[in-house]
Write an enzyme that holds these catalytic residues in place. Structure first.
Site: not given
Length: 482
Positions: A35, A57, A169
């Site tokens: 990631d 992402k 996040m």
């Protein structure tokens, strides 16, 4: 026969916070799907044949959709490969490991989940406060900072608040979270910390209250990845802050590489709180020495070895053709301290030299075109870019404002200029530091004008400490040999 999938928590960013088991999984992997928030330095633990697949992402932009990741995990494992799914933090804390493990399980593939240090606890610790404290907080709540369609309508009226609350996040939804908590009865003066890129040299921490933090985050342009910690424990930051007091905290430093070995200097600079990266990532391709090469070596009056990797290759080649280290010339010189140490560890005495002279037999590596100051007579290996790191290093250059480049030797100046231009790094913005006055002069000849005195001071400390350690080691050896 099916392969095996390891879901590995890479930790929050600091390379030292991955588990030993996690490292072993990386070392054994045939394929690693990683990631965006995974520290790219961890990929260096992989073997030379391991394939890297970026699944990162970004907000509003997905490189690989979740469905594609699930399919890839299954497809690679069905080929009989050992697959590592490398995830930032802990894979079981908002890491979607449940969905991926379900896909693997349905395909009758064996798997394991290797926990990692979760980002909320690490972020709080590196910002200077614990998530619990017997005088401030006896409970800890972990929440996602954003919701998917399936749980967007979840009834949060039933939420219970711990004394400390962590949102993962949650920068985009920060105003909503603060308003919700105030409506739920928390005081508008409740302390809040938002920590960006926690545990790395890019870490930034802002502190406010439920009523002020939104504007502070906006003013400071704090972006994800960021952790939001809410509760009275945040007030301990004023007393317990430690990470952002390190000598080079927040500095962005590149180290120019000319070898395929790990950079000890990078580790040292990371330990000082900087964001340091040894660039570019190179790999070694051995070039077998011929009998003519070996005869040239044993007949030489003076031999110069330019890089440490050449030492073992030379010794192995001597044995192949019926020679050994006793047949080496009496005078052996090295261009770097590291090469000298490598020679000594093989029981060979060498001396440090700064310039090459006519008639020397020079053994070393080849990287692109030969440098005029390194006319290698015998090439033991070629150094080539490890193309698996191209995507990683391109993102590193794009996402970071690099301030300083360190040149360990003159050859590193050539290497860095070539690779930096290829990846689009603006050289004119960089200060520099150096090892040796000749390297300084050489860098200045190639357009580097401003020395970063702060970095140079720490670099000199590192060099002096290494010299003291080597001197002490020699003294100990001498004492026991008397």
């Amino acid at each position: 026969m099916n392969g095996f999938v390891s879901f590995v928590g890479a930790g929050p960013g600091d390379i030292g916070l991955i588990t030993e088991k996690g490292i072993r999984c990386i070392e054994k992997a045939d394929v690693i799907l990683y990631d965006r928030l995974v520290n790219p330095r961890l990929l260096r633990y992989a073997n030379g044949n391991c394939e890297f697949i970026y699944c990162g992402k970004l907000p509003n932009r997905h490189v690989m959709r979740q469905e594609m990741i699930n399919v890839a995990l299954v497809e690679y494992a069905l080929k009989g490969l050992r697959v590592v799914r490398l995830k930032g933090g802990d894979p079981s804390v908002f890491g979607r490991v449940g969905e991926e493990a379900e896909a693997v399980k349905e395909a009758n593939i064996n798997y394991e989940i290797v926990p990692g240090v979760t980002s909320s606890i690490a972020a709080a610790s590196y910002a200077g406060f614990p998530v619990t404290h017997r005088e401030y907080s006896t409970s800890f709540t972990v929440r996602t900072g954003h919701y998917c369609n399936n749980n967007a309508n979840y009834n949060r009226e039933k939420d219970e608040h711990g004394d400390t609350i962590a949102y993962y996040m949650g920068v985009k939804n920060l105003p909503h979270h603060c308003e919700h908590l105030i409506k739920e009865g928390l005081s508008p003066e409740t302390k809040v910390a938002v920590i960006e890129w926690a545990t790395t040299g890019k870490q930034r921490t802002v502190v406010g209250t439920l009523s002020t933090i939104t504007n502070i985050v906006k003013d400071k342009n704090i972006q994800n990845p960021a952790m939001t910690l809410i509760g009275d424990v945040v007030s301990l930051r004023e007393k317990l802050s430690w990470f952002d007091k390190k000598a080079l905290f927040g500095k962005r430093i590149l180290i120019a590489k000319v070898t395929s070995e790990d950079s000890e200097l990078e580790k040292y600079l990371l330990g000082l709180g900087s964001e340091a990266y040894a660039f570019p990532t190179l790999k070694k391709e051995i070039k077998p020495l011929s009998i003519e090469d070996i005869e040239k070596v044993v007949k030489a009056e003076k031999l110069i070895i330019t890089v440490p990797e050449s030492v073992d290759i030379l010794i192995d080649s001597l044995f192949v053709y019926g020679y050994d280290v006793r047949d080496l010339p009496r005078l052996i010189g090295c261009l770097t301290e590291k090469t000298l140490r490598t020679l000594q560890s093989s029981g060979i005495r060498g001396t440090l030299v700064t310039e090459l002279e006519e008639g020397m037999v020079v053994i070393g590596s080849q990287y692109g075109k030969q440098s005029p100051h390194h006319p290698v007579s015998i090439v033991t290996h070629c150094l080539v870019r490890d193309v698996r790191f191209t995507e990683v290093e391109t993102r590193l250059i794009e996402e970071n404002h690099w301030e300083t480049i360190i040149f360990p030797n003159r050859a590193s100046v050539h290497t860095f200029i070539k690779e930096a231009k290829a990846i689009g790094l603006p050289l004119e913005t960089l200060k520099f530091a150096y090892i040796g006055n000749s390297v300084k002069a050489y860098a200045e000849q190639h357009g580097f004008t401003e020395v970063d005195n702060e970095v140079q001071e720490e670099l000199n400390k590192w060099l002096n400490n290494n010299r003291k350690l080597k001197k002490n080691k020699r003294n100990i050896i001498q004492e026991f040999s008397n």
